[in-house]
Design an enzyme around this catalytic site. Structure first.
Site, short mmCIF file in Angstrom:
data_model
loop_
_atom_site.label_atom_id
_atom_site.label_comp_id
_atom_site.label_asym_id
_atom_site.label_seq_id
_atom_site.Cartn_x
_atom_site.Cartn_y
_atom_site.Cartn_z
N LYS A 86 -4.58 6.35 14.33
CA LYS A 86 -4.76 5.57 13.10
C LYS A 86 -6.23 5.57 12.69
O LYS A 86 -7.00 6.36 13.18
CB LYS A 86 -4.22 4.14 13.34
CG LYS A 86 -2.72 4.11 13.61
CD LYS A 86 -1.93 4.61 12.41
CE LYS A 86 -0.47 4.82 12.74
NZ LYS A 86 0.26 5.51 11.68
N GLY B 38 -5.13 8.23 5.29
CA GLY B 38 -4.22 9.20 5.88
C GLY B 38 -3.02 9.45 5.00
O GLY B 38 -2.56 10.58 4.83
N ARG C 128 -8.64 12.79 12.11
CA ARG C 128 -7.19 12.56 12.26
C ARG C 128 -6.41 13.85 11.98
O ARG C 128 -6.75 14.62 11.09
CB ARG C 128 -6.76 11.43 11.33
CG ARG C 128 -7.42 10.11 11.73
CD ARG C 128 -7.13 9.01 10.74
NE ARG C 128 -5.75 8.60 10.75
CZ ARG C 128 -5.23 7.74 9.88
NH1 ARG C 128 -5.98 7.21 8.94
NH2 ARG C 128 -3.96 7.42 9.95
N ARG D 184 -7.41 -2.88 9.50
CA ARG D 184 -6.43 -3.78 10.15
C ARG D 184 -7.05 -4.47 11.38
O ARG D 184 -6.65 -5.57 11.74
CB ARG D 184 -5.16 -3.03 10.51
CG ARG D 184 -4.47 -2.47 9.26
CD ARG D 184 -2.99 -2.27 9.42
NE ARG D 184 -2.49 -1.44 8.34
CZ ARG D 184 -2.15 -1.89 7.13
NH1 ARG D 184 -2.24 -3.17 6.84
NH2 ARG D 184 -1.70 -1.06 6.20
N ARG E 207 3.13 5.94 -3.29
CA ARG E 207 4.33 6.68 -3.71
C ARG E 207 4.62 6.51 -5.19
O ARG E 207 5.08 7.43 -5.86
CB ARG E 207 5.53 6.23 -2.86
CG ARG E 207 5.42 6.77 -1.42
CD ARG E 207 6.20 5.91 -0.45
NE ARG E 207 6.23 6.50 0.89
CZ ARG E 207 5.26 6.39 1.80
NH1 ARG E 207 4.14 5.72 1.50
NH2 ARG E 207 5.37 6.94 2.99
N LYS F 89 0.84 -1.21 0.00
CA LYS F 89 0.00 0.00 0.00
C LYS F 89 0.87 1.26 0.00
O LYS F 89 0.65 2.16 -0.80
CB LYS F 89 -0.92 -0.04 1.24
CG LYS F 89 -1.90 1.12 1.30
CD LYS F 89 -3.12 0.75 2.12
CE LYS F 89 -2.91 0.92 3.60
NZ LYS F 89 -2.85 2.32 4.06
N SER F 90 1.86 1.31 0.89
CA SER F 90 2.69 2.52 0.98
C SER F 90 3.42 2.79 -0.35
O SER F 90 3.48 3.93 -0.81
CB SER F 90 3.74 2.37 2.09
OG SER F 90 3.09 2.31 3.33
N ASP G 157 1.93 -0.72 11.91
CA ASP G 157 0.67 -1.26 11.38
C ASP G 157 0.43 -2.71 11.81
O ASP G 157 -0.61 -3.29 11.47
CB ASP G 157 0.66 -1.18 9.85
CG ASP G 157 0.48 0.26 9.38
OD1 ASP G 157 -0.01 1.10 10.18
OD2 ASP G 157 0.84 0.55 8.23
N GLN H 126 4.82 9.32 7.02
CA GLN H 126 3.91 10.17 6.24
C GLN H 126 4.37 11.63 6.28
O GLN H 126 4.36 12.32 5.27
CB GLN H 126 2.49 10.06 6.80
CG GLN H 126 1.85 8.71 6.52
CD GLN H 126 0.46 8.58 7.11
OE1 GLN H 126 0.02 9.43 7.88
NE2 GLN H 126 -0.22 7.51 6.78
#
Ligand code: S3P
Length: 418
Positions: free
Chosen positions: A330, A77, A105, A378, A10, A5-6, A303, A152
């Site tokens: 989160k 986020g 958040r 999660r 990117r 995902k990250s 995570d 982040q």
């Protein structure tokens, strides 16, 4: 494993900031990533899927166009925070919005640093979405020190910095996940990383950059793999191998923790994909024992605490997980959602300040118990794993797994059948 995902976020954002056409393969097709794609399209980037590849026509580091609509980051986020950084050094005015959870958040954790560079923002209650970027023409390069351990925040600053003229440095007091830096290297974006003796990291950029498009392959998501790994460890008779998992050391600390708990896990390196080491992970059912998880590890387990809590619930003894304050920020307050749901299934769990203490249970609740996911993917995935041991455990909103892993249930069921 589906794409990380990250890295997927990117890959899309950096391709949009490159000049020319990039092809991205194994991009994660989940709700959070769809939010990033949607926003990039509204910022004037041409993105589409062609067979199994995602094609991005980048406009350069100062190429985002004035959007005509609000930019909706949905539940993500990473989308909101990193894109706020990316657009902040472009002379455009954007209004970011999000769903109910994201709107609670903090966004000021990113904007306080961007403001030091001269960027302007209007935030709801000085901290939240809806947030407007004021489109400052030219930002000033500064040395910024980030005190919160957050990839982040670092990424938002790097994305802004790519379009700032001059030498710009970011010091993170504690090293965090480094996918942005790895992808910059893959894209031949010159930058320096100086590791301090005190555990800090200094990242130096000299912008504005012209990034030339390059194809990106996204490695499999280790945070998603963690669910199956714990599932195999706690289900008697299990033996599985997960292929194409990213082995970035800032992401697989949980494997060390699970091994310390007695987990039979073997990691085999295979190839490098777009700057990230990949490999296969084999796991067998194991009798687990409790462990103390030090707070210094929290940036590398951020995570995985929900699924580590499930492992701890099945381990002999008392597990203590420390330094979890960031879990309050989160998709749900994860300290609360872990502890309250574990109690429901009959596991002794409590929190003490920023720690969670779990006593492994020899048996789980026999009555039907409904787990509250709080719409947190999660939490849902973690308790769907615990439900492997007890059919009375039902998760209230299984659909929310689509935020990071739409095929989760299907893949889990396919493992059970074999
Ligand atoms: C992420 C960083 C982490 C993590 C999130 C993804 C990223 O957040 O919890 O799921 O892609 O950079 P923080 O960096 O705020 O801890």
């Amino acid at each position: 494993m589906p794409g990380d995902k990250s890295v997927s976020h990117r890959a899309l954002i950096l391709s949009s900031m490159s000049i020319g056409k990039s092809e991205i393969t194994n991009l994660l097709e989940a709700d959070d990533i769809k939010a990033t794609i949607q926003i990039l399209k509204l910022l004037g980037i041409k993105i589409y899927k062609k067979s199994d590849k995602w094609i991005v026509h980048g406009n350069g580091t100062n190429g985002f166009l004035q959007p005509k609509k609000d930019l909706n980051a949905l539940n993500s986020g990473t989308t909101a925070r990193t894109l706020i950084g990316a657009v902040s050094s472009n002379p455009i005015k954007c209004r970011f919005i999000g769903d109910k959870s994201l709107s609670k958040r903090s966004m000021s954790r990113v904007t306080v640093y961007l403001e030091k560079l001269g960027a302007g923002f209007k935030l709801t209650k000085n901290d939240y979405l809806p947030l407007e970027t004021l489109g400052t023409e030219k930002l000033i390069p500064e040395e910024i020190t980030i005190s919160k351990p957050s990839a982040q925040i670092k990424t938002a600053l790097i994305f802004a910095g790519l379009n700032i003229a001059g030498e710009f440095s970011i010091r993170e007091k504690v090293v965090t996940r480094d996918h942005t830096e790895k992808l910059l290297q893959h894209l031949n974006v010159k930058h320096k990383i100086i590791k301090g003796k005190d555990g800090s990291n200094l990242i130096k950029l000299r912008g504005p950059y012209e990034i030339y498009s390059k194809n990106i392959k996204v490695a499999g998501d280790p945070s998603s793999a963690a669910f199956f790994i714990v599932g195999a460890l706690i289900t008697p008779g299990s033996k599985i191998t997960l292929k194409n998992v990213m082995l970035n050391p800032t992401r697989i600390e949980y494997i060390k923790v699970l091994k310390k708990m007695g987990g039979n896990i073997t990691v085999k390196k295979t190839n490098k994909i777009s700057g990230e080491q990949c490999g296969n992970i084999s796991v067998c059912y194991s009798k687990l024992k409790a462990v103390n998880i030090d707070k210094s590890l929290s940036p590398f387990l951020i995570d995985e605490y929900p699924i580590l809590s499930i492992a701890a619930s099945c381990a002999i003894g008392d597990t203590r997980m420390e330094g979890l304050s960031e879990l309050r920020h989160k998709e749900s307050d994860r300290i609360m959602s872990i502890v309250s749901n574990l109690k429901k299934v009959g596991v002794k769990a409590r929190n003490e300040n920023d720690s969670i203490l779990i006593t492994g249970a020899s048996s789980l609740e026999t009555k039907i118990c409904k787990i509250k996911s709080y719409g947190d993917h999660r939490i849902a995935c973690s308790f769907m794993i615990l439900a492997l041991l007890n059919k009375n455990i039902k998760v209230d909103n299984e659909k929310c797994v689509s935020i990071s892993y739409p095929r989760f249930k299907r893949d889990l069921v396919s493992l059970l059948r074999k």
